[in-house]
Design an enzyme around this catalytic site. Structure first.
Site, PDB file in Angstrom:
ATOM      1  N   GLU A 101       0.872  -1.179   0.000  1.00 60.29           N
ATOM      2  CA  GLU A 101       0.000   0.000   0.000  1.00 60.29           C
ATOM      3  C   GLU A 101       0.901   1.218   0.000  1.00 60.29           C
ATOM      4  O   GLU A 101       1.463   1.587   1.027  1.00 60.29           O
ATOM      5  CB  GLU A 101      -0.925  -0.016   1.228  1.00 60.29           C
ATOM      6  CG  GLU A 101      -1.837  -1.226   1.300  1.00 60.29           C
ATOM      7  CD  GLU A 101      -2.780  -1.344   0.119  1.00 60.29           C
ATOM      8  OE1 GLU A 101      -2.923  -0.363  -0.652  1.00 60.29           O
ATOM      9  OE2 GLU A 101      -3.370  -2.410  -0.060  1.00 60.29           O
ATOM     10  N   CYS A 131      -1.866   8.957   2.894  1.00 64.35           N
ATOM     11  CA  CYS A 131      -1.455   8.390   1.602  1.00 64.35           C
ATOM     12  C   CYS A 131      -2.463   8.662   0.498  1.00 64.35           C
ATOM     13  O   CYS A 131      -2.106   8.676  -0.682  1.00 64.35           O
ATOM     14  CB  CYS A 131      -1.201   6.891   1.739  1.00 64.35           C
ATOM     15  SG  CYS A 131      -2.630   5.936   2.292  1.00 64.35           S
TER      16      CYS A 131
END
Length: 480
Positions: A225, A259
């Site tokens: 990720e 993110c």
């Protein structure tokens, strides 16, 4: 206030402990390779109870690690998200675990096909500093739901939070089931090289490449990720007020250290000043002040703060126009608080248009047509998230079909990550694999194909010697 604490183990001691625990977890898994649904749900419920018990202490610890982290943001983005993920898994786990029946061709009858979902074994989880609670507990919850054991490597930049999480987990699990590891780069590198049954890493694309290379030595499957430059596209004719309000929330949460935060904005040429004016007013309503406002999070450490300041200076030196969103015109010296910097007239030579920003800096990029905006996105690495603002379904369809991103939210930001029944993951440089929901359960399970026959063996009709009448009939029936 949570007291500052340091690791109880030297790097060498932590490395020895890590390898010893890995072997213990492997053996414990062999002793119980297929935990029942009841066992898994009990583990998840105990984990949930511990999170609720320690929620205030966790929020205080993150606040100390950041020097200022909004308690409400921690509760919304970390505690609530983790608890809701556990609730969702507990309700649906029995269904996920059921073997999946599959079709059997007449050629192989009578027989039975099914896919069983088997725990992989020991899962490694590498956690970044930006959301240390959520990004430790959601992968852990997924690993436990799939029947695995797990070891969690925390970031060295969140030492106080790490200690609270370690205490929390120790109250719930024996270390042969769940263990927390601390340490700096040396420990992280060694952690990535362990022959896990699966490794989950959340972090930057650059470090993701290093982790994947280390995992490849053992052919360890990975879920990465990562991140990248997630665009927010404001369509021609879209409501500027609606778009700005939602972009402002998504960019301000955790001071942009997310993110999937909007990294840059694409908007119709000529709308730049309207966007900036609307943003200034919107931000001022949410955050009338910044310096002493506990609702606005600080940059996590001095290294990250200096990086962001250097990138803004680089853009300014190369001709960018910088608008500082600072409603009360405050002085931030002596703090790591940083107001949002909107960057206009950006060029490809500027760091702010090359690298994931991961903080309160946001380029504003004009386009001539929606096709040009789509081309701008497609000319760059595929991002972890994409945000599109338009109530026109034809425009929505166009952007969805012609761009790639790990996930998309239309007419908002961030919210796709909070949907328990949808996978979360990147694509290309923004990551690979998924966790969250059913897809996470599947990712951390082995979907094992099982073909079962009874006493009668139809396969005998194709045994040698070849050339018989039945073999000829089979070829006529099935090779056509």
């Amino acid at each position: 206030m949570v007291a500052t604490v340091t690791s109880l183990h030297s790097p060498n001691e932590e490395l020895e402990r890590m390898h010893s625990l890995f072997k213990q977890q492997q053996q414990a898994f062999r002793n119980n390779p297929m935990p029942s649904a009841d066992e898994r749900i009990a583990d998840l419920k105990r984990l949930k109870a511990a999170i609720l018990k320690y929620q205030d202490e966790l929020a205080a610890a993150v606040n100390q690690d950041f020097s200022c982290r909004s308690t409400d943001e921690t509760m919304i983005a970390e505690i609530m998200t983790s608890v809701e993920g556990i609730n969702y898994a507990c309700k649906r786990l029995r269904g996920w675990m059921k073997p999946s029946k599959r079709h059997v061709s007449m050629l192989f009858a009578p027989s039975h096909n099914h896919v069983m979902y088997q725990p992989l074994g020991v899962i490694g989880i590498m956690v970044p500093w930006n959301y240390p609670i959520q990004l430790a507990l959601l992968p852990l919850m997924t690993a436990l739901a799939a029947g695995n054991r797990a070891m969690i490597k925390m970031s060295e930049f969140t030492p106080v939070t790490n200690k609270v999480l370690k205490k929390l987990l120790a109250e719930v699990f024996n270390e042969n089931q769940v263990a927390l590891i601390e340490g700096e780069v040396e420990v992280s590198s060694a952690f990535a090289e362990i022959p896990w049954d699966h490794l989950v890493f959340t972090g930057s694309t650059a470090v993701g490449r290093i982790v994947m290379s280390a995992a490849a030595k053992n052919l360890t499957p990975v879920t990465l990720e990562l991140g990248g430059k997630s665009p927010a596209i404001i369509a021609p004719g879209a409501s500027m007020k609606d778009a700005v309000e939602r972009i402002c929330f998504g960019k301000s949460l955790n001071a942009g250290q997310t993110c999937i935060a909007p990294d840059y904005v694409l908007l119709p040429a000529g709308k730049e000043q309207e966007f900036i004016d609307t943003y200034q007013a919107t931000f001022a309503r949410m955050y009338p002040t910044i310096r002493d406002n506990n609702d606005y999070t600080a940059v996590v450490n001095e290294r990250q703060h200096q990086r962001l300041q250097a990138w803004v200076a680089d853009a300014k030196e190369k001709g960018a126009k910088i608008t500082v969103v600072n409603p009360a015109n405050e002085d931030f010296s002596g703090t790591r608080k940083m107001p949002l910097h909107l960057v206009e007239n950006g060029t490809a030579e500027m760091k702010v248009l090359q690298e994931e920003l991961f903080g309160p800096v946001m380029p504003v990029v004009p386009y001539r047509s929606l096709d040009d905006a789509i081309d701008y996105v497609n000319d760059r690495d595929r991002p972890l998230a994409l945000y599109f603002f338009s109530y026109d379904k034809t425009q929505q369809k166009k952007v969805l079909e012609r761009t790639h991103a790990g996930g998309v939210t239309i007419n908002d930001t961030l919210m796709h990550i909070a949907q328990d029944d949808m996978p979360f993951g990147g694509v290309g440089p923004s990551g690979m694999g998924h966790y969250h929901g059913k897809e996470g359960f599947i990712a951390l399970s082995k979907a094992k194909a099982v073909h079962r026959k009874g006493r009668f063996n139809s396969g005998q009709f194709i045994y040698p010697p070849y050339g018989g009448a039945i073999q000829g009939l089979i070829r006529k029936l099935f090779i056509r």
